[in-house]
Design a protein around this motif. Structure first.
Motif, PDB file in Angstrom:
ATOM      1  N   ASP A   7      39.283  45.568  43.365  1.00  0.00           N
ATOM      2  CA  ASP A   7      38.995  44.769  44.560  1.00  0.00           C
ATOM      3  C   ASP A   7      37.672  45.192  45.186  1.00  0.00           C
ATOM      4  OD1 ASP A   7      41.355  43.375  44.204  1.00  0.00           O
ATOM      5  OD2 ASP A   7      42.453  44.483  45.742  1.00  0.00           O
ATOM      6  N   VAL A   8      37.439  46.479  45.311  1.00  0.00           N
ATOM      7  CA  VAL A   8      36.183  46.979  45.881  1.00  0.00           C
ATOM      8  C   VAL A   8      35.017  46.538  45.004  1.00  0.00           C
ATOM      9  CG1 VAL A   8      34.829  49.067  46.368  1.00  0.00           C
ATOM     10  CG2 VAL A   8      37.209  48.902  47.154  1.00  0.00           C
ATOM     11  N   ASN A   9      35.161  46.659  43.687  1.00  0.00           N
ATOM     12  CA  ASN A   9      34.084  46.261  42.781  1.00  0.00           C
ATOM     13  C   ASN A   9      33.784  44.762  42.871  1.00  0.00           C
ATOM     14  OD1 ASN A   9      33.579  48.851  41.889  1.00  0.00           O
ATOM     15  ND2 ASN A   9      34.928  48.671  40.120  1.00  0.00           N
ATOM     16  N   GLN A  10      34.803  43.958  43.071  1.00  0.00           N
ATOM     17  CA  GLN A  10      34.579  42.520  43.225  1.00  0.00           C
ATOM     18  C   GLN A  10      33.836  42.218  44.530  1.00  0.00           C
ATOM     19  OE1 GLN A  10      37.858  39.842  42.193  1.00  0.00           O
ATOM     20  NE2 GLN A  10      38.807  41.569  41.126  1.00  0.00           N
ATOM     21  N   VAL A  78      36.063  50.533  50.566  1.00  0.00           N
ATOM     22  CA  VAL A  78      37.443  50.972  50.637  1.00  0.00           C
ATOM     23  C   VAL A  78      38.330  49.747  50.851  1.00  0.00           C
ATOM     24  CG1 VAL A  78      37.339  51.423  53.137  1.00  0.00           C
ATOM     25  CG2 VAL A  78      39.016  52.622  51.732  1.00  0.00           C
ATOM     26  N   LEU A  79      39.473  49.758  50.195  1.00  0.00           N
ATOM     27  CA  LEU A  79      40.464  48.714  50.393  1.00  0.00           C
ATOM     28  C   LEU A  79      41.226  49.035  51.679  1.00  0.00           C
ATOM     29  CD1 LEU A  79      41.843  46.186  49.110  1.00  0.00           C
ATOM     30  CD2 LEU A  79      43.500  47.786  48.112  1.00  0.00           C
ATOM     31  N   LEU A  80      41.080  48.185  52.699  1.00  0.00           N
ATOM     32  CA  LEU A  80      41.746  48.414  53.986  1.00  0.00           C
ATOM     33  C   LEU A  80      43.200  47.965  53.957  1.00  0.00           C
ATOM     34  CD1 LEU A  80      38.954  47.165  56.424  1.00  0.00           C
ATOM     35  CD2 LEU A  80      39.515  49.535  55.832  1.00  0.00           C
ATOM     36  N   ALA A  81      43.434  46.884  53.241  1.00  0.00           N
ATOM     37  CA  ALA A  81      44.769  46.301  53.108  1.00  0.00           C
ATOM     38  C   ALA A  81      44.678  45.314  51.950  1.00  0.00           C
ATOM     39  CB  ALA A  81      45.159  45.573  54.401  1.00  0.00           C
ATOM     40  N   PRO A  82      45.791  44.854  51.427  1.00  0.00           N
ATOM     41  CA  PRO A  82      45.696  43.857  50.354  1.00  0.00           C
ATOM     42  C   PRO A  82      44.834  42.673  50.793  1.00  0.00           C
ATOM     43  CG  PRO A  82      47.942  44.632  50.548  1.00  0.00           C
ATOM     44  CD  PRO A  82      47.186  45.206  51.729  1.00  0.00           C
ATOM     45  N   GLY A  83      43.819  42.357  50.004  1.00  0.00           N
ATOM     46  CA  GLY A  83      42.943  41.234  50.313  1.00  0.00           C
ATOM     47  C   GLY A  83      41.866  41.514  51.336  1.00  0.00           C
ATOM     48  N   LEU A  84      41.615  42.798  51.667  1.00  0.00           N
ATOM     49  CA  LEU A  84      40.634  43.140  52.701  1.00  0.00           C
ATOM     50  C   LEU A  84      39.869  44.401  52.305  1.00  0.00           C
ATOM     51  CD1 LEU A  84      40.005  41.858  55.487  1.00  0.00           C
ATOM     52  CD2 LEU A  84      41.480  43.598  56.480  1.00  0.00           C
ATOM     53  N   VAL A  85      38.560  44.254  52.087  1.00  0.00           N
ATOM     54  CA  VAL A  85      37.708  45.368  51.659  1.00  0.00           C
ATOM     55  C   VAL A  85      36.582  45.568  52.663  1.00  0.00           C
ATOM     56  CG1 VAL A  85      36.020  46.092  49.902  1.00  0.00           C
ATOM     57  CG2 VAL A  85      38.200  45.104  49.200  1.00  0.00           C
ATOM     58  N   HIS A  86      36.308  46.842  52.989  1.00  0.00           N
ATOM     59  CA  HIS A  86      35.189  47.195  53.860  1.00  0.00           C
ATOM     60  C   HIS A  86      34.116  47.866  53.024  1.00  0.00           C
ATOM     61  CE1 HIS A  86      33.370  49.977  57.079  1.00  0.00           C
ATOM     62  NE2 HIS A  86      32.846  48.778  57.224  1.00  0.00           N
ATOM     63  N   LEU A  87      32.883  47.340  53.087  1.00  0.00           N
ATOM     64  CA  LEU A  87      31.752  47.925  52.380  1.00  0.00           C
ATOM     65  C   LEU A  87      30.740  48.481  53.374  1.00  0.00           C
ATOM     66  CD1 LEU A  87      30.918  45.151  49.726  1.00  0.00           C
ATOM     67  CD2 LEU A  87      32.398  47.157  49.452  1.00  0.00           C
ATOM     68  N   THR A  88      30.081  49.573  52.985  1.00  0.00           N
ATOM     69  CA  THR A  88      28.944  50.095  53.735  1.00  0.00           C
ATOM     70  C   THR A  88      27.827  50.383  52.739  1.00  0.00           C
ATOM     71  OG1 THR A  88      29.785  52.357  53.613  1.00  0.00           O
ATOM     72  CG2 THR A  88      30.324  51.110  55.604  1.00  0.00           C
ATOM     73  N   TRP A 104      35.044  41.999  53.442  1.00  0.00           N
ATOM     74  CA  TRP A 104      35.310  40.935  52.479  1.00  0.00           C
ATOM     75  C   TRP A 104      36.802  40.678  52.438  1.00  0.00           C
ATOM     76  CZ3 TRP A 104      31.745  38.442  49.196  1.00  0.00           C
ATOM     77  CH2 TRP A 104      30.423  38.836  49.409  1.00  0.00           C
ATOM     78  N   ARG A 105      37.174  39.415  52.348  1.00  0.00           N
ATOM     79  CA  ARG A 105      38.601  39.114  52.247  1.00  0.00           C
ATOM     80  C   ARG A 105      38.860  38.068  51.182  1.00  0.00           C
ATOM     81  NH1 ARG A 105      40.633  35.924  57.713  1.00  0.00           N
ATOM     82  NH2 ARG A 105      39.487  34.009  57.359  1.00  0.00           N
ATOM     83  N   ARG A 106      40.060  38.162  50.670  1.00  0.00           N
ATOM     84  CA  ARG A 106      40.563  37.195  49.690  1.00  0.00           C
ATOM     85  C   ARG A 106      41.801  36.584  50.315  1.00  0.00           C
ATOM     86  NH1 ARG A 106      41.899  40.010  44.494  1.00  0.00           N
ATOM     87  NH2 ARG A 106      43.702  40.596  45.715  1.00  0.00           N
ATOM     88  N   SER A 107      41.770  35.289  50.517  1.00  0.00           N
ATOM     89  CA  SER A 107      42.900  34.636  51.176  1.00  0.00           C
ATOM     90  C   SER A 107      43.940  34.220  50.144  1.00  0.00           C
ATOM     91  CB  SER A 107      42.414  33.402  51.954  1.00  0.00           C
ATOM     92  OG  SER A 107      42.046  32.381  51.056  1.00  0.00           O
ATOM     93  N   ASP A 108      45.092  33.865  50.633  1.00  0.00           N
ATOM     94  CA  ASP A 108      46.157  33.375  49.759  1.00  0.00           C
ATOM     95  C   ASP A 108      45.765  32.055  49.104  1.00  0.00           C
ATOM     96  OD1 ASP A 108      47.730  35.535  50.432  1.00  0.00           O
ATOM     97  OD2 ASP A 108      48.753  34.477  52.048  1.00  0.00           O
ATOM     98  N   ARG A 109      44.873  31.304  49.762  1.00  0.00           N
ATOM     99  CA  ARG A 109      44.451  29.994  49.250  1.00  0.00           C
ATOM    100  C   ARG A 109      43.435  30.106  48.124  1.00  0.00           C
ATOM    101  NH1 ARG A 109      43.890  29.850  54.767  1.00  0.00           N
ATOM    102  NH2 ARG A 109      41.647  29.919  54.535  1.00  0.00           N
ATOM    103  N   SER A 110      42.789  31.276  48.013  1.00  0.00           N
ATOM    104  CA  SER A 110      41.703  31.409  47.038  1.00  0.00           C
ATOM    105  C   SER A 110      41.773  32.774  46.364  1.00  0.00           C
ATOM    106  CB  SER A 110      40.359  31.262  47.764  1.00  0.00           C
ATOM    107  OG  SER A 110      39.304  31.587  46.906  1.00  0.00           O
ATOM    108  N   ALA A 111      41.435  32.793  45.104  1.00  0.00           N
ATOM    109  CA  ALA A 111      41.377  34.069  44.391  1.00  0.00           C
ATOM    110  C   ALA A 111      40.014  34.720  44.557  1.00  0.00           C
ATOM    111  CB  ALA A 111      41.673  33.845  42.908  1.00  0.00           C
ATOM    112  N   ASP A 112      39.087  34.023  45.213  1.00  0.00           N
ATOM    113  CA  ASP A 112      37.725  34.515  45.369  1.00  0.00           C
ATOM    114  C   ASP A 112      37.583  35.417  46.598  1.00  0.00           C
ATOM    115  OD1 ASP A 112      36.917  32.956  43.179  1.00  0.00           O
ATOM    116  OD2 ASP A 112      36.554  31.236  44.484  1.00  0.00           O
TER     117      ASP A 112
END
Length: 128
Positions: A7-10, A78-88, A104-112
């Motif tokens: 997830d972080v790499n994406q 770092v992955l903060l929670a499923p579908g939620l990444v914080h980058l610095t 960055w977030r990934r919603s249930d509606r989208s895999a992106d």
């Protein structure tokens, strides 16, 4: 590779795409990387929304193939929670050095993965 690392790499891949002048110059390509609820507080202090950023991104520094390009460094996440990444990370664009934080977030509606929030802070010359 575990799920958190993937997830972080994406999210990092998306961040790097947003620094690509070809993506920045294309409203369509940038729109696929920004969350519809996107908000940014830029280094100037200006607040940007999804629509205002897409309307002006092609005219921002770093958006021309002939001009200076973003040089990122110290990128981590770092992955903060499923579908939620914080980058610095930091960037250099010409003579301007900036520190960044993005969510960055990934919603249930989208895999992106899409950038939901971005904060940029200019680093004064000589600062660590």
């Amino acid at each position: 590779m575990n799920g958190a690392t993937d997830d972080v790499n994406q999210a990092i891949a998306g961040e790097l795409q947003l620094m690509d002048p070809r993506v920045r110059a294309s409203r369509e390509r940038a729109a696929r990387l920004l969350d519809p609820e996107f908000v940014e507080v830029g280094g100037s202090g200006r607040r940007w929304t999804y629509e205002s950023m897409l309307a002006e991104l092609a005219d921002h520094p770093g958006s021309s193939a002939a001009g200076p390009h973003y040089e990122p460094s110290k990128m981590s996440g770092v992955l903060l929670a499923p579908g939620l990444v914080h980058l610095t990370f930091e960037t250099v664009l010409g003579e301007r050095r900036t520190r960044h934080s993005s969510i960055w977030r990934r919603s249930d509606r989208s895999a992106d993965w899409r950038m939901y929030y971005h904060q940029a802070t200019r680093v004064p010359p000589g600062a660590d």
